[in-house]
Design an enzyme around this catalytic site. Sequence first.
Site, short mmCIF file in Angstrom:
data_model
loop_
_atom_site.label_atom_id
_atom_site.label_comp_id
_atom_site.label_asym_id
_atom_site.label_seq_id
_atom_site.Cartn_x
_atom_site.Cartn_y
_atom_site.Cartn_z
N SER A 101 0.81 -1.21 0.00
CA SER A 101 0.00 0.00 0.00
C SER A 101 0.84 1.26 0.00
O SER A 101 0.32 2.36 -0.16
CB SER A 101 -0.89 0.02 1.24
OG SER A 101 -0.09 -0.02 2.41
N HIS A 122 2.23 16.44 15.34
CA HIS A 122 2.14 14.98 15.40
C HIS A 122 2.09 14.42 13.98
O HIS A 122 1.30 14.89 13.14
CB HIS A 122 0.90 14.55 16.19
CG HIS A 122 0.89 13.11 16.58
ND1 HIS A 122 0.57 12.10 15.70
CD2 HIS A 122 1.19 12.50 17.76
CE1 HIS A 122 0.65 10.93 16.32
NE2 HIS A 122 1.03 11.14 17.58
N ASN A 124 0.91 11.66 12.75
CA ASN A 124 -0.36 11.08 12.30
C ASN A 124 -1.53 12.05 12.47
O ASN A 124 -2.31 12.29 11.53
CB ASN A 124 -0.65 9.78 13.07
CG ASN A 124 0.34 8.70 12.72
OD1 ASN A 124 1.46 8.72 13.21
ND2 ASN A 124 -0.06 7.77 11.88
N ASP A 125 -1.66 12.63 13.67
CA ASP A 125 -2.83 13.47 13.95
C ASP A 125 -2.84 14.76 13.13
O ASP A 125 -3.91 15.23 12.73
CB ASP A 125 -2.88 13.82 15.45
CG ASP A 125 -3.06 12.60 16.32
OD1 ASP A 125 -3.54 11.57 15.80
OD2 ASP A 125 -2.72 12.67 17.52
N SER A 132 -5.13 8.65 4.51
CA SER A 132 -4.68 7.29 4.78
C SER A 132 -3.63 6.96 3.74
O SER A 132 -3.65 7.50 2.62
CB SER A 132 -5.86 6.31 4.68
OG SER A 132 -5.39 4.97 4.59
N ASN A 134 -3.66 4.47 2.09
CA ASN A 134 -4.38 3.80 1.01
C ASN A 134 -4.93 4.76 -0.04
O ASN A 134 -5.21 4.34 -1.17
CB ASN A 134 -5.53 2.97 1.58
CG ASN A 134 -5.04 1.84 2.44
OD1 ASN A 134 -3.84 1.59 2.55
ND2 ASN A 134 -5.97 1.13 3.08
N HIS A 181 8.69 -7.43 -46.82
CA HIS A 181 9.22 -8.78 -46.54
C HIS A 181 10.74 -8.82 -46.64
O HIS A 181 11.32 -9.85 -46.97
CB HIS A 181 8.62 -9.82 -47.51
CG HIS A 181 7.13 -9.92 -47.47
ND1 HIS A 181 6.45 -10.80 -46.66
CD2 HIS A 181 6.18 -9.22 -48.15
CE1 HIS A 181 5.16 -10.66 -46.85
NE2 HIS A 181 4.96 -9.70 -47.73
N SER A 311 34.65 -0.11 -32.45
CA SER A 311 35.30 -1.38 -32.17
C SER A 311 36.64 -1.14 -31.51
O SER A 311 37.35 -0.17 -31.83
CB SER A 311 35.51 -2.18 -33.45
OG SER A 311 36.27 -3.35 -33.21
N SER A 312 37.01 -2.06 -30.60
CA SER A 312 38.32 -1.98 -29.96
C SER A 312 39.38 -2.68 -30.79
O SER A 312 40.56 -2.63 -30.47
CB SER A 312 38.26 -2.63 -28.57
OG SER A 312 37.89 -3.99 -28.69
N LYS A 317 35.71 1.52 -37.56
CA LYS A 317 34.34 1.01 -37.50
C LYS A 317 33.46 1.99 -36.72
O LYS A 317 33.86 2.51 -35.67
CB LYS A 317 34.31 -0.35 -36.83
CG LYS A 317 32.98 -1.09 -36.99
CD LYS A 317 33.11 -2.51 -36.47
CE LYS A 317 31.90 -3.36 -36.85
NZ LYS A 317 30.68 -2.87 -36.21
N GLU A 324 20.67 1.69 -31.04
CA GLU A 324 20.80 0.53 -30.14
C GLU A 324 20.31 0.87 -28.73
O GLU A 324 19.66 0.05 -28.07
CB GLU A 324 22.26 0.07 -30.11
CG GLU A 324 22.70 -0.61 -31.40
CD GLU A 324 24.19 -0.89 -31.44
OE1 GLU A 324 24.88 -0.58 -30.45
OE2 GLU A 324 24.66 -1.41 -32.47
#
Length: 456
Positions: A101, A122, A124-125, A132, A134, A181, A311-312, A317, A324
């Site tokens: 939740s 506080h 909560n209060d 809530s 939720n 195709h 390329s290494s 290249k 990508e």
Amino acid sequence: MRPPGPRAFAYTRVMSKTEDKQELWGGETAKAVANFPVSGEPIPAPVARWLGRIKGAAAHVNADLGLLDRDKADRIAAAADRIARGELDDQFPIDVFQTGSGTSSNMNANEVIATLAGEGIHANDDVNMGQSSNDVFPSAVHLAALDEITHDLLPALDLLGTSLEAKAREFDDVVKSGRTHWMDAVPVTLGQEFAGYAAQVRQGAERVKDALPRLGQIPLGGTATGTGLNTHPEFAARVRERLSKETGLVISAPADPFEAQAARDGIVETSGALKTLAVSLTKVANDIRYLGSGPRAGLAEITLPELQKGSSIMPGKVNPVIPEVVTQVAAQVIGNDTAIAVGGMQGHFELNVFVPLLARNILDSVKLLASSCRLFAEKCVDGIEANVENCEHYAELTLSAATALNPYIGYDRASEIVKEAAASGRSLREVAREKGVEDAVLDEALDYRAMAKPHG
């Protein structure tokens, strides 16, 4: 005791970054930190910031309704604004894989705000008044996603769409062979292909926009189960109005409070639009890297900007690194959507209990798509150049151009010409002339630009 695994060590490293900073949270947050050492990844910062924004607005509204002392409300709002501005992201240490939740992160926000707001507040209060976990946590998730899409993803998509449209205009007259195709087809222009890519991006943006009104419907005011217990009847509407004015976002009441509390369909729908966008970007990025393949043994119809060595071991290249990246991002977004679909199914009776997962994945998809679209536009598409000579050479080579002869000599006779041209390696024009097709017919039928734009 068994030593901690690699994930536990990862979590320790994340926490070590904040060891020298003051911890503003309290006991409930500390318990959750101890209970959920899963990924080392906290909730997305935009969600934490929106928790702050909602709680600041709620404090003002509760004071307006006469439920909360004005001084307390002002102190709560000032602390919450600091969270909303992103100043306190480090004060949200709880792992994103937590109670479904989002209760732990809601308590985290309450505790941090209460600490900052000072004496007599506080968690909560006062800070959580009329709320809530939720209804507040999913509201923060919805609004964080709405905000990030509106101000990050949609502008990035507009940038990419504009870049592709500019190339469509630039390449409008570059004729080439079409392909279906993976085989030669009748001629098209390079500009037509890029116009198609631009339309895919624009359509993707519209699909995302279509989902936003439902994403902006939030369950705030439903409190624990959707009934609105312990909240003032005007609370939710006033908070929504305040948030809308502050942000300019369209934030709406739910279609039904029980739907909004128990289901996260707005997130599932939005993720579906993001998945469709990921599919579109895969098509566009793949085409662009195929068109740029070579430079000598591929199609080489376009040249992509050279950003780094490819390329290494192979000198000179150059690789299509940005396409990508885009296709990798698309794969991740599709994976995120699968998890979101599963999470969306977990609405059991009056509550969905996969909200942190939904938050993580939807915001990850938005962030990845936005950044990759900007990179695609700025580091790839804007610098693409057409290889006009190669494009026109392929247009001349395609045997499918014989399709334009059908109205003059019929499908069967045109097929004979194609077969002989393919077997002998000669051009359509040469074989057709040998088969008795008049030059005037060939000049009219085998006009490749006219074939690409038969209706002007």
